[in-house]
Design an enzyme around this catalytic site. Structure first.
Site, PDB file in Angstrom:
ATOM      1  N   ASP A  45      11.269  10.811  -7.598  1.00 54.60           N
ATOM      2  CA  ASP A  45      12.403  10.542  -6.463  1.00 54.60           C
ATOM      3  C   ASP A  45      13.497   9.593  -6.951  1.00 54.60           C
ATOM      4  OD1 ASP A  45      10.931  11.681  -4.482  1.00 54.60           O
ATOM      5  OD2 ASP A  45      10.208   9.776  -3.521  1.00 54.60           O
TER       6      ASP A  45
ATOM      7  N   GLU B  53      14.575  20.033  -5.857  1.00 51.07           N
ATOM      8  CA  GLU B  53      15.361  19.312  -6.918  1.00 51.07           C
ATOM      9  C   GLU B  53      16.673  20.337  -7.302  1.00 51.07           C
ATOM     10  OE1 GLU B  53      13.588  22.436  -7.721  1.00 51.07           O
ATOM     11  OE2 GLU B  53      13.269  22.297  -9.802  1.00 51.07           O
TER      12      GLU B  53
ATOM     13  N   ASP C 227      19.999  22.396 -11.139  1.00 50.77           N
ATOM     14  CA  ASP C 227      18.443  22.496 -10.966  1.00 50.77           C
ATOM     15  C   ASP C 227      17.901  21.517 -12.049  1.00 50.77           C
ATOM     16  OD1 ASP C 227      16.257  24.349  -9.406  1.00 50.77           O
ATOM     17  OD2 ASP C 227      15.819  23.420 -11.368  1.00 50.77           O
TER      18      ASP C 227
HETATM   19  N1  LIG Z   1       9.460  13.515  -6.435  1.00 49.34           N
HETATM   20  C1  LIG Z   1       9.791  14.508  -5.944  1.00 49.34           C
HETATM   21  N2  LIG Z   1       9.363  15.571  -6.028  1.00 49.34           N
HETATM   22  C2  LIG Z   1       9.763  16.947  -5.684  1.00 49.34           C
HETATM   23  C3  LIG Z   1      10.716  16.763  -4.267  1.00 49.34           C
HETATM   24  N3  LIG Z   1      10.831  17.765  -3.877  1.00 49.34           N
HETATM   25  C4  LIG Z   1      10.411  18.752  -4.701  1.00 49.34           C
HETATM   26  N4  LIG Z   1       9.731  18.138  -5.762  1.00 49.34           N
HETATM   27  C5  LIG Z   1       8.903  18.838  -6.594  1.00 49.34           C
HETATM   28  O1  LIG Z   1       9.691  19.540  -7.581  1.00 49.34           O
HETATM   29  C6  LIG Z   1       9.048  20.358  -8.413  1.00 49.34           C
HETATM   30  C7  LIG Z   1       9.750  21.679  -8.643  1.00 49.34           C
HETATM   31  O2  LIG Z   1       8.778  22.389  -9.606  1.00 49.34           O
HETATM   32  P1  LIG Z   1       8.994  23.809  -9.929  1.00 49.34           P
HETATM   33  O3  LIG Z   1       9.832  24.582  -8.736  1.00 49.34           O
HETATM   34  O4  LIG Z   1       7.981  24.432 -10.459  1.00 49.34           O
HETATM   35  O5  LIG Z   1      10.448  23.599 -11.111  1.00 49.34           O
HETATM   36  P2  LIG Z   1      10.496  22.766 -12.195  1.00 49.34           P
HETATM   37  O6  LIG Z   1       9.369  22.233 -12.605  1.00 49.34           O
HETATM   38  O7  LIG Z   1      11.656  21.913 -12.212  1.00 49.34           O
HETATM   39  O8  LIG Z   1      10.786  23.757 -13.356  1.00 49.34           O
HETATM   40  P3  LIG Z   1      11.956  24.822 -13.726  1.00 49.34           P
HETATM   41  O9  LIG Z   1      12.808  24.820 -12.261  1.00 49.34           O
HETATM   42  O10 LIG Z   1      11.542  26.126 -13.893  1.00 49.34           O
HETATM   43  O11 LIG Z   1      12.488  24.238 -14.775  1.00 49.34           O
HETATM   44  C8  LIG Z   1       7.619  20.370  -7.671  1.00 49.34           C
HETATM   45  O12 LIG Z   1       6.709  19.893  -8.066  1.00 49.34           O
HETATM   46  C9  LIG Z   1       7.961  19.835  -6.365  1.00 49.34           C
HETATM   47  O13 LIG Z   1       6.799  18.948  -5.879  1.00 49.34           O
HETATM   48  C10 LIG Z   1      10.980  15.270  -3.896  1.00 49.34           C
HETATM   49  O14 LIG Z   1      11.642  15.042  -2.827  1.00 49.34           O
HETATM   50  N5  LIG Z   1      10.432  14.342  -4.592  1.00 49.34           N
END
Ligand SMILES: Nc1nc2c(ncn2[C@@H]2O[C@H](COP(=O)(O)OP(=O)(O)OP(=O)(O)O)[C@@H](O)[C@H]2O)c(=O)[nH]1
Length: 381
Positions: free
Chosen positions: A277, A303, A260
């Site tokens: 992306d 992610e 992750d």
């Molecule tokens: N650019 C992009 N962002 C994505 C995609 N899918 C999910 N996200 C973003 O990934 C982010 C995940 O955020 P969180 O679940 O808070 O996790 P994090 O910021 O990585 O924090 P931790 O996992 O706790 O380290 C969100 O802001 C989603 O909008 C994608 O396909 N493209």
């Protein structure tokens, strides 16, 4: 309308119908370029039969050359279709040379030294060449799918039919003394019969192949994540479940990790969604390269990536997880939860334990691999 004329209309009518079907299919799905080749094959051979059997034979030489051109070019177009389908380069120059040489020889035996038997022999050999070459090229393809084997069957069948024609022409007692005798001969009946048989089987098998190709593509789309190119959650679960149910005594160990990206939200916020992306694409490539071909890799969340290593022990799996974490050079770091199991385990219980390991990795400060062992209680939970 005479019975002879009705029979003469059969081959061009079948050709015209299949031409329309394959042409419309190509208009609807332009990426099915082999459908256009099949359409062209039906059009050219239907035109050959119309010129040969229906139009008035005048001027005689031009008439014969035109009809035989239609038959030969038609067979070449038919044979191009299965080659295009498997992205095998079509030997266009050799085809043009074959057509020019055949038409020149026909012209010779029509005007300089008129000889009907020689013309039949030339056409018979020329029609066998593209079919035999296609067969050889298709047999070289290593990953033969079900639809490929069906098409190979039709090409074999076409080859046999085209070899049978000269046998009928020269072994059966019959006369080709004049043109009317030819049209009423078993040979000419055989030409019509083999064309109808070949075109109907070729059309059916190509339709089946097109249907199977589209089903494969739909399955690919349904199981693949378009951004990362890895399996999506559904594809990962299906592939991982199949791998886990394969009973192989050597597969004593199973390892599953969930990777992750850390603070990914802040990357989107600071650099924009497009940059986010790009990070997802690059980690997907990175994971695939390090985990290798035997690993089943999928993007199971925004992610979040899952990697199943079906027969890796703890040392091997931990090395891979550590390489994925350490060697990822990007805008952010990765946390990985890894579970190792030495007994049979279901995917959902492995995912559950890997998730707990990931949670621990995040809680301990991120940018690390956290390992848990799968126990019997996990399996029963
Ligand atoms: N650019 C992009 N962002 C994505 C995609 N899918 C999910 N996200 C973003 O990934 C982010 C995940 O955020 P969180 O679940 O808070 O996790 P994090 O910021 O990585 O924090 P931790 O996992 O706790 O380290 C969100 O802001 C989603 O909008 C994608 O396909 N493209």
């Amino acid at each position: 309308m005479s019975g002879q004329l009705l029979i003469s209309l059969l081959s061009p009518s079948i050709g015209a119908l299949f031409f329309a079907a394959f042409y419309l299919l190509w208009r609807n799905q332009p990426k099915l370029n082999y459908s256009l080749s099949a359409a062209l094959g039906f059009l050219l051979s239907a035109a050959g039969f119309i010129v040969q059997d229906i139009l008035p034979a005048w001027p005689y030489e031009l008439h014969r050359i035109a009809s035989n051109f239609g038959f030969l070019a038609g067979v070449c177009a038919f044979m191009a279709a299965p080659l295009q389908r498997r992205h095998i380069p079509i030997p266009v120059r050799s085809i043009i040379l074959l057509i020019i040489a055949t038409m020149t020889a026909l012209f010779w035996f029509l005007t300089i030294q008129p000889n009907l038997a020689a013309r039949i022999a030339i056409m018979s050999v020329s029609l066998v060449v593209p079919v035999a070459v296609t067969l050889i090229l298709l047999l070289r393809v290593s990953d033969q799918r079900y639809s490929d084997r069906l098409i190979l069957g039709v090409v074999w069948f076409t080859l046999l039919l085209s070899m049978l024609r000269p046998v009928v022409a020269f072994l059966l007692p019959q006369s080709f003394g004049n043109y009317t005798a030819l049209e009423q001969s078993t040979y000419w009946g055989m030409v019509h019969f083999s064309y109808v048989m070949m075109s109907v089987t070729l059309a059916i098998v190509l339709f089946v192949a097109i249907a199977l190709d589209l089903i494969d593509e739909l399955h690919h789309q349904a199981t693949t994540d378009s951004l990362s190119g890895l399996l999506n959650r559904r594809g990962f679960e299906s592939a991982a479940n199949s791998a886990l149910t394969v009973s192989n005594p050597k597969r004593q160990f199973k390892a599953l990790m969930i990777a992750d990206l850390d603070h990914f939200k802040s990357i989107n916020d600071s650099f924009g969604h497009a940059a986010g992306d790009q990070v997802i694409k690059s980690i997907a490539r990175h994971i695939q390269v390090i985990a290798g071909d035997t690993a089943i890799c999928g993007r199971i969340g925004g992610e979040e990536f899952a990697i199943l290593l079906p027969d890796h022990d703890e040392t091997m799996a931990a090395d891979i997880a550590e390489s994925i974490r350490r060697d990822f050079d990007s805008l952010t770091t990765i946390s990985i939860g890894l579970v190792i199991s030495e007994q049979p385990a279901t995917l959902s219980s492995l995912l559950g334990v890997a998730d707990k390991a990931l949670y621990a990795a995040k809680k301990n400060g991120r940018n690390q691999v956290f390992i848990l062992h799968h126990s019997l209680e996990d399996q029963e939970a």
